[in-house]
Design a protein around this motif. Structure first.
Motif, mmCIF file in Angstrom:
data_model
loop_
_atom_site.group_PDB
_atom_site.id
_atom_site.type_symbol
_atom_site.label_atom_id
_atom_site.label_comp_id
_atom_site.label_asym_id
_atom_site.label_seq_id
_atom_site.Cartn_x
_atom_site.Cartn_y
_atom_site.Cartn_z
ATOM 1 N N PHE A 224 4.618 4.254 -1.566
ATOM 2 C CA PHE A 224 3.537 3.512 -0.933
ATOM 3 C C PHE A 224 2.620 2.994 -2.018
ATOM 4 O O PHE A 224 2.040 3.776 -2.786
ATOM 5 C CB PHE A 224 2.763 4.406 0.041
ATOM 6 N N GLY A 225 2.495 1.682 -2.099
ATOM 7 C CA GLY A 225 1.667 1.048 -3.102
ATOM 8 C C GLY A 225 1.145 -0.283 -2.592
ATOM 9 O O GLY A 225 1.395 -0.664 -1.461
ATOM 10 N N ALA A 226 0.413 -0.978 -3.434
ATOM 11 C CA ALA A 226 -0.137 -2.287 -3.075
ATOM 12 C C ALA A 226 -0.276 -3.134 -4.330
ATOM 13 O O ALA A 226 -0.466 -2.597 -5.424
ATOM 14 C CB ALA A 226 -1.495 -2.131 -2.395
ATOM 15 N N GLU A 227 -0.197 -4.430 -4.143
ATOM 16 C CA GLU A 227 -0.311 -5.355 -5.269
ATOM 17 C C GLU A 227 -1.674 -5.284 -5.941
ATOM 18 O O GLU A 227 -1.793 -5.508 -7.125
ATOM 19 C CB GLU A 227 -0.033 -6.794 -4.807
ATOM 20 N N GLU B 137 17.835 7.129 -2.416
ATOM 21 C CA GLU B 137 17.644 5.758 -1.946
ATOM 22 C C GLU B 137 16.157 5.460 -2.130
ATOM 23 O O GLU B 137 15.306 6.310 -1.859
ATOM 24 C CB GLU B 137 18.026 5.653 -0.472
ATOM 25 N N PHE B 138 15.830 4.277 -2.599
ATOM 26 C CA PHE B 138 14.451 3.928 -2.922
ATOM 27 C C PHE B 138 13.942 2.852 -1.976
ATOM 28 O O PHE B 138 14.626 1.870 -1.722
ATOM 29 C CB PHE B 138 14.382 3.430 -4.363
ATOM 30 N N LYS B 139 12.734 3.050 -1.438
ATOM 31 C CA LYS B 139 12.115 2.035 -0.595
ATOM 32 C C LYS B 139 10.659 1.890 -1.008
ATOM 33 O O LYS B 139 9.896 2.849 -0.976
ATOM 34 C CB LYS B 139 12.196 2.425 0.874
ATOM 35 N N TYR B 140 10.295 0.673 -1.417
ATOM 36 C CA TYR B 140 8.907 0.361 -1.737
ATOM 37 C C TYR B 140 8.233 -0.136 -0.469
ATOM 38 O O TYR B 140 8.725 -1.060 0.182
ATOM 39 C CB TYR B 140 8.832 -0.713 -2.824
ATOM 40 N N VAL B 141 7.127 0.493 -0.090
ATOM 41 C CA VAL B 141 6.380 0.095 1.093
ATOM 42 C C VAL B 141 5.071 -0.516 0.611
ATOM 43 O O VAL B 141 4.202 0.174 0.087
ATOM 44 C CB VAL B 141 6.104 1.294 2.022
ATOM 45 N N ASP B 142 4.957 -1.827 0.767
ATOM 46 C CA ASP B 142 3.765 -2.549 0.325
ATOM 47 C C ASP B 142 2.671 -2.401 1.370
ATOM 48 O O ASP B 142 2.828 -2.817 2.514
ATOM 49 C CB ASP B 142 4.121 -4.019 0.121
ATOM 50 N N MET B 143 1.569 -1.795 0.990
ATOM 51 C CA MET B 143 0.480 -1.540 1.924
ATOM 52 C C MET B 143 -0.216 -2.814 2.389
ATOM 53 O O MET B 143 -1.015 -2.775 3.300
ATOM 54 C CB MET B 143 -0.539 -0.600 1.286
ATOM 55 N N ASP B 144 0.081 -3.938 1.756
ATOM 56 C CA ASP B 144 -0.501 -5.203 2.185
ATOM 57 C C ASP B 144 0.282 -5.846 3.323
ATOM 58 O O ASP B 144 -0.143 -6.835 3.887
ATOM 59 C CB ASP B 144 -0.539 -6.198 1.015
ATOM 60 N N ASP C 37 2.578 -5.813 7.098
ATOM 61 C CA ASP C 37 2.516 -5.191 8.423
ATOM 62 C C ASP C 37 3.317 -3.898 8.450
ATOM 63 O O ASP C 37 2.889 -2.905 9.025
ATOM 64 C CB ASP C 37 3.043 -6.155 9.493
ATOM 65 N N GLU C 38 4.490 -3.892 7.846
ATOM 66 C CA GLU C 38 5.303 -2.681 7.807
ATOM 67 C C GLU C 38 4.572 -1.569 7.073
ATOM 68 O O GLU C 38 4.597 -0.416 7.479
ATOM 69 C CB GLU C 38 6.645 -2.941 7.123
ATOM 70 N N GLY C 39 3.907 -1.926 6.005
ATOM 71 C CA GLY C 39 3.185 -0.933 5.224
ATOM 72 C C GLY C 39 2.095 -0.244 6.018
ATOM 73 O O GLY C 39 1.954 0.975 5.966
ATOM 74 N N ALA C 40 1.325 -1.004 6.770
ATOM 75 C CA ALA C 40 0.246 -0.424 7.566
ATOM 76 C C ALA C 40 0.799 0.508 8.636
ATOM 77 O O ALA C 40 0.276 1.601 8.863
ATOM 78 C CB ALA C 40 -0.584 -1.532 8.193
ATOM 79 N N TYR C 41 1.879 0.107 9.263
ATOM 80 C CA TYR C 41 2.503 0.919 10.307
ATOM 81 C C TYR C 41 3.037 2.218 9.723
ATOM 82 O O TYR C 41 2.780 3.302 10.238
ATOM 83 C CB TYR C 41 3.628 0.104 10.958
#
Length: 80
Positions: A6-9, A31-38, A40-44
């Motif tokens: 979980f990160g953000a730009e 398995e690697f998944k980057y979840v961008d907090m910016d 819609d998926e990131g917020a959810y």
């Protein structure tokens, strides 16, 4: 196992940690998944996982259960 990052730009610590994780992740077999907090998926997903600080790394098992969590710029050392 899956590693959720979980990160953000806009997050300086996230920008500093992300290259290390991306470079080292192949050796783990996760398995690697980057979840961008910016996004819609990131917020959810952030709500689902109770994310309060960035960056946050969460290791989950095949059933989606949290195995380990690490927060901050040194998170990679804590979660390997």
């Amino acid at each position: 196992m899956k590693l959720l990052y979980f990160g953000a730009e806009w997050c300086a610590s996230c920008k500093a940690l992300k290259p290390t994780v991306e470079r080292e992740i192949p050796a783990t077999g996760y398995e690697f998944k980057y979840v961008d907090m910016d996004s819609d998926e990131g917020a959810y997903m952030a709500d689902d996982f109770g994310i309060r600080s960035l960056p946050t790394l969460i290791l989950v098992d095949e059933q989606g259960n949290e195995v380990k969590r690490a927060v901050g710029n040194t998170a990679w050392k804590e979660i390997q």
